[in-house]
Enzyme design. Structure first.
Site, PDB file in Angstrom:
ATOM      1  N   ASP A 180      -1.189  -4.333  -2.899  1.00 37.14           N
ATOM      2  CA  ASP A 180      -0.292  -3.625  -3.810  1.00 37.14           C
ATOM      3  C   ASP A 180      -0.985  -3.411  -5.168  1.00 37.14           C
ATOM      4  O   ASP A 180      -2.096  -2.875  -5.215  1.00 37.14           O
ATOM      5  CB  ASP A 180       1.038  -4.385  -3.921  1.00 37.14           C
ATOM      6  CG  ASP A 180       2.117  -3.632  -4.668  1.00 37.14           C
ATOM      7  OD1 ASP A 180       2.680  -2.688  -4.101  1.00 37.14           O
ATOM      8  OD2 ASP A 180       2.387  -3.978  -5.830  1.00 37.14           O
ATOM      9  N   TYR A 202      10.481   5.800  -7.779  1.00 42.06           N
ATOM     10  CA  TYR A 202      10.549   4.498  -8.459  1.00 42.06           C
ATOM     11  C   TYR A 202       9.527   4.348  -9.583  1.00 42.06           C
ATOM     12  O   TYR A 202       9.825   3.770 -10.635  1.00 42.06           O
ATOM     13  CB  TYR A 202      10.426   3.349  -7.444  1.00 42.06           C
ATOM     14  CG  TYR A 202       9.035   3.040  -6.950  1.00 42.06           C
ATOM     15  CD1 TYR A 202       8.368   1.886  -7.356  1.00 42.06           C
ATOM     16  CD2 TYR A 202       8.381   3.882  -6.046  1.00 42.06           C
ATOM     17  CE1 TYR A 202       7.093   1.587  -6.888  1.00 42.06           C
ATOM     18  CE2 TYR A 202       7.117   3.588  -5.577  1.00 42.06           C
ATOM     19  CZ  TYR A 202       6.470   2.446  -6.006  1.00 42.06           C
ATOM     20  OH  TYR A 202       5.204   2.161  -5.552  1.00 42.06           O
ATOM     21  N   TYR A 248       2.791  -0.361 -14.321  1.00 45.31           N
ATOM     22  CA  TYR A 248       3.185   1.014 -13.980  1.00 45.31           C
ATOM     23  C   TYR A 248       3.203   1.909 -15.219  1.00 45.31           C
ATOM     24  O   TYR A 248       2.927   3.103 -15.135  1.00 45.31           O
ATOM     25  CB  TYR A 248       4.577   1.014 -13.342  1.00 45.31           C
ATOM     26  CG  TYR A 248       4.643   0.323 -12.006  1.00 45.31           C
ATOM     27  CD1 TYR A 248       4.389   1.024 -10.823  1.00 45.31           C
ATOM     28  CD2 TYR A 248       4.959  -1.030 -11.914  1.00 45.31           C
ATOM     29  CE1 TYR A 248       4.451   0.400  -9.594  1.00 45.31           C
ATOM     30  CE2 TYR A 248       5.019  -1.663 -10.678  1.00 45.31           C
ATOM     31  CZ  TYR A 248       4.764  -0.946  -9.527  1.00 45.31           C
ATOM     32  OH  TYR A 248       4.823  -1.570  -8.306  1.00 45.31           O
ATOM     33  N   HIS A 255       5.501  -3.213   4.114  1.00 44.78           N
ATOM     34  CA  HIS A 255       4.607  -3.270   2.943  1.00 44.78           C
ATOM     35  C   HIS A 255       3.941  -4.625   2.723  1.00 44.78           C
ATOM     36  O   HIS A 255       2.758  -4.692   2.424  1.00 44.78           O
ATOM     37  CB  HIS A 255       5.410  -2.880   1.699  1.00 44.78           C
ATOM     38  CG  HIS A 255       4.627  -2.924   0.420  1.00 44.78           C
ATOM     39  ND1 HIS A 255       3.536  -2.107   0.186  1.00 44.78           N
ATOM     40  CD2 HIS A 255       4.776  -3.684  -0.692  1.00 44.78           C
ATOM     41  CE1 HIS A 255       3.050  -2.371  -1.028  1.00 44.78           C
ATOM     42  NE2 HIS A 255       3.787  -3.328  -1.574  1.00 44.78           N
TER      43      HIS A 255
END
Length: 318
Positions: A101, A150, A232, A297
């Site tokens: 990730d 998202y 992010y 995931h």
């Protein structure tokens, strides 16, 4: 978590919590969002038993590692700086890298900036994110999936934190960890709602115990989600910082492992990129692509036996 040692190391101006076990060549594990060193509990036990020194930090902003307050303290340069300092502190020149990730993204940056420090890379879930010189990363995502994708929803400081607080840390973690929905996660505007997993059940999957969930919850209730969300919030800033590396190939030996239900692999054109040959162009020493049937995931936890074997069989060749 028998035999795992914990310590704090000063790296790059922050204190980093590290979990480790075993002796031998270093295998460095980098977790993603919204996780911790604990995500690698199965790998640490297995890999250390094969004669390696397994090392899993809490990344900047997570768990028992410092969480600087400024958003700009979470760029790719900061995080890779932390990792290089960690490698230095271990007294080795090179490590085997295993990452998932956001950890996988940091792994690609490490291979891009400091390939001299990585012997080989086992990448889980997130393939190389080729830089588009014409479109900033989040702008491209917004154009593809709209404002409720998202990553776009994560951009506004404080907004997502407030919406996560409304449903509670345990709900958020359980919702994200148990999602098996392929394709882009779309969150309704103004609330977390059913979040990533509209089909969330009361019972946990076999690979995630209540004790596991409680560990994540305890640590993330203490730190909050801001540190993780700040990664992010630097996507567009990283796009600017990465301009000098546009078009550069990753030369480190790599295997890539993902679940067929992984929401990352099944979004953003990644499946086509991985299977269509462009991934191999960007990463010429990509040795293998493995797509795990029926796996979502968090494949390092859901299919840990299989992942452990893939890691060991790859790194033992070097």
């Amino acid at each position: 978590m028998e035999g795992i040692k914990h310590r704090k190391i000063e790296v790059n101006g922050i204190n980093m919590h590290v979990a480790e076990k075993g002796e031998g060549p270093v295998v460095l594990f980098l977790h993603g969002f919204p996780e911790l060193w604990y995500s690698w509990r199965h790998q640490i036990q297995y890999i250390s038993a094969q004669g390696y020194h397994a090392v899993a930090p809490d990344l900047r902003g997570y768990g028992d590692t410092d969480a600087p307050s400024s958003i700009t303290s979470y760029t790719c340069f900061h995080i890779v700086g932390d990792i290089v300092a960690l490698i230095d502190s271990l007294g080795v020149d090179q490590v085997f890298l295993v990452a998932h990730d956001w950890g996988a993204l940091i792994g690609w940056y490490l291979c891009l900036f400091r390939p001299d420090r990585v012997k080989a890379y086992v990448c889980l879930s997130v393939p190389y994110l080729r830089r588009n010189p014409k479109v900033k990363t989040v702008d491209g995502m917004r154009a593809m999936y709209g404002d409720n994708y998202y990553i776009c929803r994560f951009q506004e400081p404080g907004e997502m934190e407030a919406q996560m607080a409304e449903v509670g840390t345990e709900y958020v973690l359980k919702n994200i960890l148990t999602s098996r929905k392929p394709g882009p996660p779309i969150l309704p505007k103004g609330k977390f709602g059913t979040g990533f997993n509209p089909d969330m059940s009361d019972t946990l999957p076999s690979w995630l115990t209540q004790e596991d969930l409680a560990y994540f919850v305890t640590k993330l209730e203490k730190t909050g989600f801001t540190g993780g969300l700040n990664y992010y919030r630097n996507f567009n800033r990283n796009w600017e910082l990465l301009a000098p590396w546009s078009g550069v190939q990753i030369k480190v030996p790599v295997i890539y492992i993902t679940g067929e239900l992984d929401s990352v692999y099944t979004s953003l054109g990644f499946e086509e990129y991985v299977q269509g040959g462009n991934f191999k162009k960007d990463v010429p020493n990509l040795e293998k692509v493995i797509v795990q049937k029926g796996v979502a995931h968090f494949n390092n936890e859901e299919a840990y036996d299989e992942i452990n074997n893939y890691i060991y069989n790859f790194i033992k060749k070097f």
